[in-house]
Design an enzyme around this catalytic site. Structure first.
Site, mmCIF file in Angstrom:
data_model
loop_
_atom_site.group_PDB
_atom_site.id
_atom_site.type_symbol
_atom_site.label_atom_id
_atom_site.label_comp_id
_atom_site.label_asym_id
_atom_site.label_seq_id
_atom_site.Cartn_x
_atom_site.Cartn_y
_atom_site.Cartn_z
ATOM 1 N N ARG A 183 0.862 -1.182 0.000
ATOM 2 C CA ARG A 183 0.000 0.000 0.000
ATOM 3 C C ARG A 183 0.898 1.230 0.000
ATOM 4 O O ARG A 183 1.618 1.485 0.956
ATOM 5 C CB ARG A 183 -0.909 0.020 1.236
ATOM 6 C CG ARG A 183 -1.951 1.131 1.196
ATOM 7 C CD ARG A 183 -2.842 1.097 2.414
ATOM 8 N NE ARG A 183 -2.183 1.667 3.587
ATOM 9 C CZ ARG A 183 -2.755 1.742 4.797
ATOM 10 N NH1 ARG A 183 -3.967 1.261 4.994
ATOM 11 N NH2 ARG A 183 -2.100 2.274 5.813
ATOM 12 N N SER B 57 -12.259 -3.613 3.036
ATOM 13 C CA SER B 57 -12.289 -2.908 4.311
ATOM 14 C C SER B 57 -13.722 -2.588 4.714
ATOM 15 O O SER B 57 -14.511 -2.129 3.885
ATOM 16 C CB SER B 57 -11.508 -1.590 4.210
ATOM 17 O OG SER B 57 -10.151 -1.825 3.941
ATOM 18 N N LYS C 195 -3.716 6.296 8.024
ATOM 19 C CA LYS C 195 -4.888 6.422 7.164
ATOM 20 C C LYS C 195 -5.955 7.213 7.923
ATOM 21 O O LYS C 195 -6.954 6.658 8.393
ATOM 22 C CB LYS C 195 -5.415 5.045 6.753
ATOM 23 C CG LYS C 195 -6.266 5.086 5.487
ATOM 24 C CD LYS C 195 -6.612 3.693 5.009
ATOM 25 C CE LYS C 195 -7.397 3.762 3.694
ATOM 26 N NZ LYS C 195 -7.816 2.434 3.228
#
Length: 222
Positions: free
Chosen positions: A49, A118, A147
């Site tokens: 990511r 998610s 995040k």
């Protein structure tokens, strides 16, 4: 609901590493270094990511990470970028609520790859198609700087409540908790009933990522 027609290879979510390039040192070589150490320490899944990276740098990293993960027999999951996953023959893709729908990801990847989604609340969980998705990332457990748009923290009690409400005894859908999970709270998080924990800074920001991974594995296994 779509039925699962082709079994995916078994995978272990117990210690799921989400790579953050900045925390690892900033470059592809840094992520490879951290990943190799973490794999030696017992990480069972690796997700690439890199939210701020352009596609070419992301692809370069995926090309470097895939043979490393494969040599350890650990799945490499690509965050969001289905095209990169296809290009490097990654083991799967993870998408968020604002990304490509899981059903379309499955159509593009085929039946043999792993797909994760998610979720942060019961409504998002209800929308999951269990024959399409293999696991869900539940969180954030605590607020996370990696995040900040992830939404309000569930807390350990909220995570436990969500799992108790939504998880069916007959479901094969696996769960991994994410959001500021570290060696200090990993045991409490695992005791909620999740199949694993996903960590970012607990390994990526560590000066000794192999030892950090080993310490997390000890907590998970205790």
């Amino acid at each position: 609901m779509t039925n699962l027609t082709t079994p995916r290879a078994a995978f272990d979510l117990s210690l799921y590493l989400v790579l953050d390039p900045d925390m690892c040192g900033g470059g592809v070589a840094d992520m490879v270094r951290v990943t190799e150490a973490a794999l030696n320490g017992g990480v069972t899944v690796v997700q690439l990511r890199a939210l701020k990276w352009r596609k070419r740098a992301f692809w370069d990293a995926a090309c470097a990470l895939q043979p490393l993960c494969r040599s350890h027999r650990v799945p490499l999951i690509i965050n969001d970028h289905v095209d990169v996953a296809l290009a490097v023959d990654a083991d799967g893709v993870h998408v968020g609520q604002q990304d490509l729908p899981a059903k379309e990801v499955r159509r593009l990847l085929g039946e043999s790859k792993i797909i994760g989604v998610s979720v942060s609340n019961a409504q998002q969980w209800r929308e999951i198609e269990t024959g399409v998705v293999d696991y869900i990332g539940v969180g954030p457990v605590q607020l996370t700087a990696t995040k900040p748009e992830a939404g309000p923290a569930l807390g350990v009690d909220g995570l436990r409540s969500l799992l108790a409400t939504m998880r069916s005894p007959t479901s094969t859908l696996k769960t991994v908790a994410i959001g500021s999970v570290n060696v200090n709270n990993a045991r409490a998080v695992m005791e909620t009933g999740v199949d694993g924990i996903a960590v970012v800074s607990a390994i990526c920001a560590s000066k000794a990522p192999e030892e950090a991974a080993r310490a997390l594995c000890e907590v998970i296994g205790s």
